[in-house]
Design a protein around this motif. Structure first.
Motif, PDB file in Angstrom:
ATOM      1  N   PRO A 127      13.194   6.255   0.776  1.00 38.05           N
ATOM      2  CA  PRO A 127      14.414   5.572   1.248  1.00 38.05           C
ATOM      3  C   PRO A 127      15.613   6.486   1.412  1.00 38.05           C
ATOM      4  CG  PRO A 127      13.299   4.229  -0.381  1.00 38.05           C
ATOM      5  CD  PRO A 127      12.566   5.540  -0.356  1.00 38.05           C
ATOM      6  N   SER A 128      15.741   7.502   0.550  1.00 38.73           N
ATOM      7  CA  SER A 128      16.918   8.366   0.639  1.00 38.73           C
ATOM      8  C   SER A 128      16.862   9.333   1.814  1.00 38.73           C
ATOM      9  CB  SER A 128      17.073   9.179  -0.659  1.00 38.73           C
ATOM     10  OG  SER A 128      16.045  10.159  -0.784  1.00 38.73           O
ATOM     11  N   ALA A 159      13.255  19.816  -4.241  1.00 36.24           N
ATOM     12  CA  ALA A 159      14.691  19.705  -3.991  1.00 36.24           C
ATOM     13  C   ALA A 159      14.943  19.777  -2.495  1.00 36.24           C
ATOM     14  CB  ALA A 159      15.434  20.829  -4.706  1.00 36.24           C
ATOM     15  N   ILE A 160      15.650  18.793  -1.977  1.00 36.63           N
ATOM     16  CA  ILE A 160      16.024  18.749  -0.564  1.00 36.63           C
ATOM     17  C   ILE A 160      17.474  19.211  -0.451  1.00 36.63           C
ATOM     18  CG2 ILE A 160      16.317  17.309   1.478  1.00 36.63           C
ATOM     19  CD1 ILE A 160      13.408  17.534   0.577  1.00 36.63           C
ATOM     20  N   GLU A 161      17.721  20.124   0.483  1.00 39.32           N
ATOM     21  CA  GLU A 161      19.095  20.582   0.744  1.00 39.32           C
ATOM     22  C   GLU A 161      19.567  19.998   2.066  1.00 39.32           C
ATOM     23  OE1 GLU A 161      21.722  24.587   0.206  1.00 39.32           O
ATOM     24  OE2 GLU A 161      19.760  24.831   1.115  1.00 39.32           O
ATOM     25  N   ALA A 162      20.491  19.064   1.949  1.00 39.98           N
ATOM     26  CA  ALA A 162      21.015  18.495   0.708  1.00 39.98           C
ATOM     27  C   ALA A 162      20.687  17.008   0.687  1.00 39.98           C
ATOM     28  CB  ALA A 162      22.522  18.707   0.622  1.00 39.98           C
ATOM     29  N   GLY A 163      20.603  16.454  -0.542  1.00 36.21           N
ATOM     30  CA  GLY A 163      20.471  15.025  -0.613  1.00 36.21           C
ATOM     31  C   GLY A 163      19.567  14.473  -1.683  1.00 36.21           C
ATOM     32  N   ALA A 164      18.655  15.270  -2.263  1.00 37.64           N
ATOM     33  CA  ALA A 164      17.750  14.640  -3.219  1.00 37.64           C
ATOM     34  C   ALA A 164      16.995  15.661  -4.049  1.00 37.64           C
ATOM     35  CB  ALA A 164      16.745  13.749  -2.492  1.00 37.64           C
ATOM     36  N   LEU A 165      16.652  15.226  -5.264  1.00 35.43           N
ATOM     37  CA  LEU A 165      15.659  15.881  -6.099  1.00 35.43           C
ATOM     38  C   LEU A 165      14.640  14.803  -6.425  1.00 35.43           C
ATOM     39  CD1 LEU A 165      14.570  18.202  -7.791  1.00 35.43           C
ATOM     40  CD2 LEU A 165      16.149  17.559  -9.611  1.00 35.43           C
ATOM     41  N   VAL A 166      13.410  14.981  -5.941  1.00 39.58           N
ATOM     42  CA  VAL A 166      12.398  13.932  -6.039  1.00 39.58           C
ATOM     43  C   VAL A 166      11.175  14.483  -6.750  1.00 39.58           C
ATOM     44  CG1 VAL A 166      13.244  12.806  -3.944  1.00 39.58           C
ATOM     45  CG2 VAL A 166      11.398  14.485  -3.776  1.00 39.58           C
ATOM     46  N   ARG A 167      10.286  13.576  -7.187  1.00 43.78           N
ATOM     47  CA  ARG A 167       9.093  14.041  -7.879  1.00 43.78           C
ATOM     48  C   ARG A 167       7.861  13.241  -7.465  1.00 43.78           C
ATOM     49  NH1 ARG A 167       9.096  12.191 -14.315  1.00 43.78           N
ATOM     50  NH2 ARG A 167       8.637   9.986 -13.956  1.00 43.78           N
ATOM     51  N   ASP A 181      21.752   9.834 -11.111  1.00 48.15           N
ATOM     52  CA  ASP A 181      22.568  10.897 -11.692  1.00 48.15           C
ATOM     53  C   ASP A 181      21.942  12.279 -11.532  1.00 48.15           C
ATOM     54  OD1 ASP A 181      24.975  11.596 -13.052  1.00 48.15           O
ATOM     55  OD2 ASP A 181      23.819  11.957 -14.875  1.00 48.15           O
ATOM     56  N   ALA A 182      20.888  12.394 -10.757  1.00 50.18           N
ATOM     57  CA  ALA A 182      20.220  13.680 -10.565  1.00 50.18           C
ATOM     58  C   ALA A 182      21.066  14.607  -9.692  1.00 50.18           C
ATOM     59  CB  ALA A 182      18.860  13.480  -9.917  1.00 50.18           C
ATOM     60  N   PRO A 183      20.862  15.914  -9.792  1.00 48.81           N
ATOM     61  CA  PRO A 183      21.562  16.835  -8.888  1.00 48.81           C
ATOM     62  C   PRO A 183      21.279  16.473  -7.425  1.00 48.81           C
ATOM     63  CG  PRO A 183      20.420  18.040 -10.617  1.00 48.81           C
ATOM     64  CD  PRO A 183      19.970  16.622 -10.726  1.00 48.81           C
ATOM     65  N   PHE A 184      22.309  16.616  -6.614  1.00 47.68           N
ATOM     66  CA  PHE A 184      22.241  16.238  -5.203  1.00 47.68           C
ATOM     67  C   PHE A 184      21.851  17.417  -4.312  1.00 47.68           C
ATOM     68  CE2 PHE A 184      24.249  15.317  -1.063  1.00 47.68           C
ATOM     69  CZ  PHE A 184      23.778  14.035  -0.825  1.00 47.68           C
ATOM     70  N   ASP A 185      22.246  18.626  -4.722  1.00 44.34           N
ATOM     71  CA  ASP A 185      22.113  19.815  -3.871  1.00 44.34           C
ATOM     72  C   ASP A 185      21.539  20.984  -4.676  1.00 44.34           C
ATOM     73  OD1 ASP A 185      22.355  21.534  -1.689  1.00 44.34           O
ATOM     74  OD2 ASP A 185      24.455  21.985  -2.097  1.00 44.34           O
ATOM     75  N   THR A 186      20.367  20.766  -5.278  1.00 37.54           N
ATOM     76  CA  THR A 186      19.735  21.805  -6.090  1.00 37.54           C
ATOM     77  C   THR A 186      19.322  22.994  -5.227  1.00 37.54           C
ATOM     78  OG1 THR A 186      18.957  20.315  -7.823  1.00 37.54           O
ATOM     79  CG2 THR A 186      17.718  22.348  -7.493  1.00 37.54           C
ATOM     80  N   HIS A 187      19.673  24.195  -5.685  1.00 39.32           N
ATOM     81  CA  HIS A 187      19.263  25.422  -4.999  1.00 39.32           C
ATOM     82  C   HIS A 187      18.065  26.093  -5.660  1.00 39.32           C
ATOM     83  CE1 HIS A 187      23.690  25.502  -3.626  1.00 39.32           C
ATOM     84  NE2 HIS A 187      22.948  25.045  -2.637  1.00 39.32           N
ATOM     85  N   THR A 188      18.012  26.049  -6.983  1.00 39.62           N
ATOM     86  CA  THR A 188      16.879  26.590  -7.730  1.00 39.62           C
ATOM     87  C   THR A 188      16.540  25.615  -8.843  1.00 39.62           C
ATOM     88  OG1 THR A 188      17.699  28.849  -7.328  1.00 39.62           O
ATOM     89  CG2 THR A 188      15.968  28.590  -8.971  1.00 39.62           C
ATOM     90  N   LEU A 189      15.244  25.327  -9.019  1.00 37.29           N
ATOM     91  CA  LEU A 189      14.787  24.394 -10.040  1.00 37.29           C
ATOM     92  C   LEU A 189      13.669  25.054 -10.841  1.00 37.29           C
ATOM     93  CD1 LEU A 189      15.112  21.393 -11.038  1.00 37.29           C
ATOM     94  CD2 LEU A 189      13.072  20.918  -9.670  1.00 37.29           C
ATOM     95  N   ILE A 190      13.850  25.144 -12.146  1.00 38.45           N
ATOM     96  CA  ILE A 190      12.920  25.853 -13.018  1.00 38.45           C
ATOM     97  C   ILE A 190      12.327  24.901 -14.042  1.00 38.45           C
ATOM     98  CG2 ILE A 190      12.696  27.735 -14.696  1.00 38.45           C
ATOM     99  CD1 ILE A 190      13.337  28.770 -11.953  1.00 38.45           C
ATOM    100  N   MET A 191      11.043  25.135 -14.380  1.00 37.09           N
ATOM    101  CA  MET A 191      10.424  24.535 -15.561  1.00 37.09           C
ATOM    102  C   MET A 191       9.857  25.670 -16.407  1.00 37.09           C
ATOM    103  SD  MET A 191       8.586  20.988 -14.348  1.00 37.09           S
ATOM    104  CE  MET A 191       8.710  20.269 -15.997  1.00 37.09           C
ATOM    105  N   HIS A 192       9.683  25.410 -17.692  1.00 37.58           N
ATOM    106  CA  HIS A 192       9.239  26.447 -18.621  1.00 37.58           C
ATOM    107  C   HIS A 192       7.974  25.972 -19.341  1.00 37.58           C
ATOM    108  CE1 HIS A 192       9.332  29.442 -21.815  1.00 37.58           C
ATOM    109  NE2 HIS A 192      10.328  30.056 -21.189  1.00 37.58           N
ATOM    110  N   PRO A 193       6.943  26.813 -19.404  1.00 35.77           N
ATOM    111  CA  PRO A 193       5.696  26.379 -20.054  1.00 35.77           C
ATOM    112  C   PRO A 193       5.872  25.961 -21.509  1.00 35.77           C
ATOM    113  CG  PRO A 193       5.338  28.396 -18.797  1.00 35.77           C
ATOM    114  CD  PRO A 193       6.823  28.154 -18.808  1.00 35.77           C
ATOM    115  N   GLN A 194       6.866  26.519 -22.199  1.00 28.26           N
ATOM    116  CA  GLN A 194       7.077  26.198 -23.600  1.00 28.26           C
ATOM    117  C   GLN A 194       8.050  25.037 -23.813  1.00 28.26           C
ATOM    118  OE1 GLN A 194       8.059  29.711 -25.911  1.00 28.26           O
ATOM    119  NE2 GLN A 194       6.630  30.973 -24.763  1.00 28.26           N
ATOM    120  N   ALA A 195       8.516  24.441 -22.730  1.00 28.09           N
ATOM    121  CA  ALA A 195       9.472  23.334 -22.850  1.00 28.09           C
ATOM    122  C   ALA A 195       9.044  22.186 -21.942  1.00 28.09           C
ATOM    123  CB  ALA A 195      10.879  23.803 -22.501  1.00 28.09           C
TER     124      ALA A 195
END
Length: 350
Positions: A127-128, A159-167, A181-195
């Motif tokens: 929808p977005s 991450a869509i530039e600009a408008g959404a962070l979806v999963r 409340d998610a970031p609207f304009d994410t440029h870099t998105l990281i996940m960590h194996p230990q977190a």
């Protein structure tokens, strides 16, 4: 770089660098962790390329030029590749599953090392999607970043530039739209194996609303926090996390998009470090001046604990003490690079 790909290799204390894909506008890079000699490079207008010898030679893949033909269902029909990722938990025939994002915002998946591709069509049906828009070219948008979960096979963040962070929870077959409340304009998105469940986002949101440049989630993107104390600049771009300590984070920041990306003397950017329980601190030791520095791309590698890399128009910098001090690597650096906007950084220890 703007019009070529630089492959740098360390041999003892010496560094060598060679240019490839000269004349092409390279945009993104990804390494297959199951086969580190396999590297993917996206370009803006000339499609996707693959190396099977750690960057020494390159071949176009993914049906370059399909944008001009009826879609056959097995290629990437958009020539503007804007994001790449190789999953560390999903593999097929020994190779990591590859995801490629484009402009306009479209996502593709390959299970055979990039030879054939499936469009993940339901992303465009969210929808977005009608509100996605890239400010410099408001008639379009693009996939800016792709983050496969390192702990949960099939879970994927885009991450869509600009408008959404979806999963997606199933490798991109179905999607959950952005949360309010998610970031609207994410440029870099990281996940960590230990977190597990933790997401780190550097975004352009802070340019409009101070305090929203850095965001993190501890529940897989359902809710967000914004620990921004100490950040003097709120337009964030690069981001990296210590491979062995998920509470040590570096980010690159600028006063505005113009100051971040301007190619010459008007560029302004800095690198910040965050440690557990402490505010962000601006780090300067060994780094180039704030004035005249195009906003850095940042990176880290699982086999180098406590080490960060930063790529900017002045060169490649390395920190071996978890981001506190940096040194310029002795790479051959063309004068032309000083006035260019670098695009991507990929690290491998092969």
């Amino acid at each position: 770089m703007e019009r070529e790909l630089l492959v740098a290799e360390q041999h003892g204390d010496q560094w060598q660098a060679h240019s490839h894909l000269e004349g092409l506008q390279t945009t993104c890079l990804a390494v297959d962790l199951f086969h580190p000699e396999r590297v993917y490079c996206g370009t803006f207008g000339r499609g996707l390329w693959r190396s099977e010898d750690a960057g020494h030679s390159w071949q176009p893949i993914g049906d370059i030029g399909e944008a001009m033909k009826p879609y056959k269902g097995d290629g990437i029909y958009q020539p503007y590749i804007t994001a790449l990722a190789v999953s560390s938990t999903e593999q097929s025939n020994g190779y990591g599953v590859v995801y490629a994002g484009t402009e306009p915002s479209t996502l593709f998946r390959s299970e055979d090392g990039g030879s054939t591709w499936q469009e993940l069509e339901k992303l465009r049906a969210l929808p977005s999607s009608s509100s996605w828009s890239f400010p410099p070219r408001p008639h379009t948008s693009h996939v800016r970043w792709i983050t496969p979960d390192p702990n949960m096979p099939g879970r994927l963040f885009v991450a869509i530039e600009a408008g959404a962070l979806v999963r997606s929870l199933d490798g991109g077959q179905t999607w959950e739209d952005r949360v309010s409340d998610a970031p609207f304009d994410t440029h870099t998105l990281i996940m960590h194996p230990q977190a597990p469940e933790r997401l780190y986002s550097s975004a352009g949101d802070g340019f409009s609303i101070h305090g929203r440049g850095y965001s993190e989630s501890f529940d897989g993107g359902q809710t967000w926090q914004r620990p921004d104390e100490g950040l003097e600049h709120h337009y964030l771009w690069g981001l990296a996390v210590d491979p062995v300590n998920p509470d040590i984070i570096v980010a690159s920041a600028s006063p505005s998009p113009y100051a971040a990306h301007h190619h010459r003397e008007d560029a302004q950017s800095a690198i910040y470090l965050k440690q557990a329980g402490k505010p962000w601190q601006r780090v300067t030791a060994g780094l180039p001046d704030f004035q005249g520095t195009v906003i850095p791309v940042l990176g880290s590698h699982a086999e180098e604990p406590g080490v960060f890399y930063a790529l900017c128009n002045h060169g490649v910098y390395r920190s071996s003490d978890a981001g506190l001090h940096w040194r310029l690597l002795p790479l051959p650096w063309k004068t032309a690079f000083l006035g260019q906007h670098h695009q991507a950084l990929a690290l491998s220890t092969i």
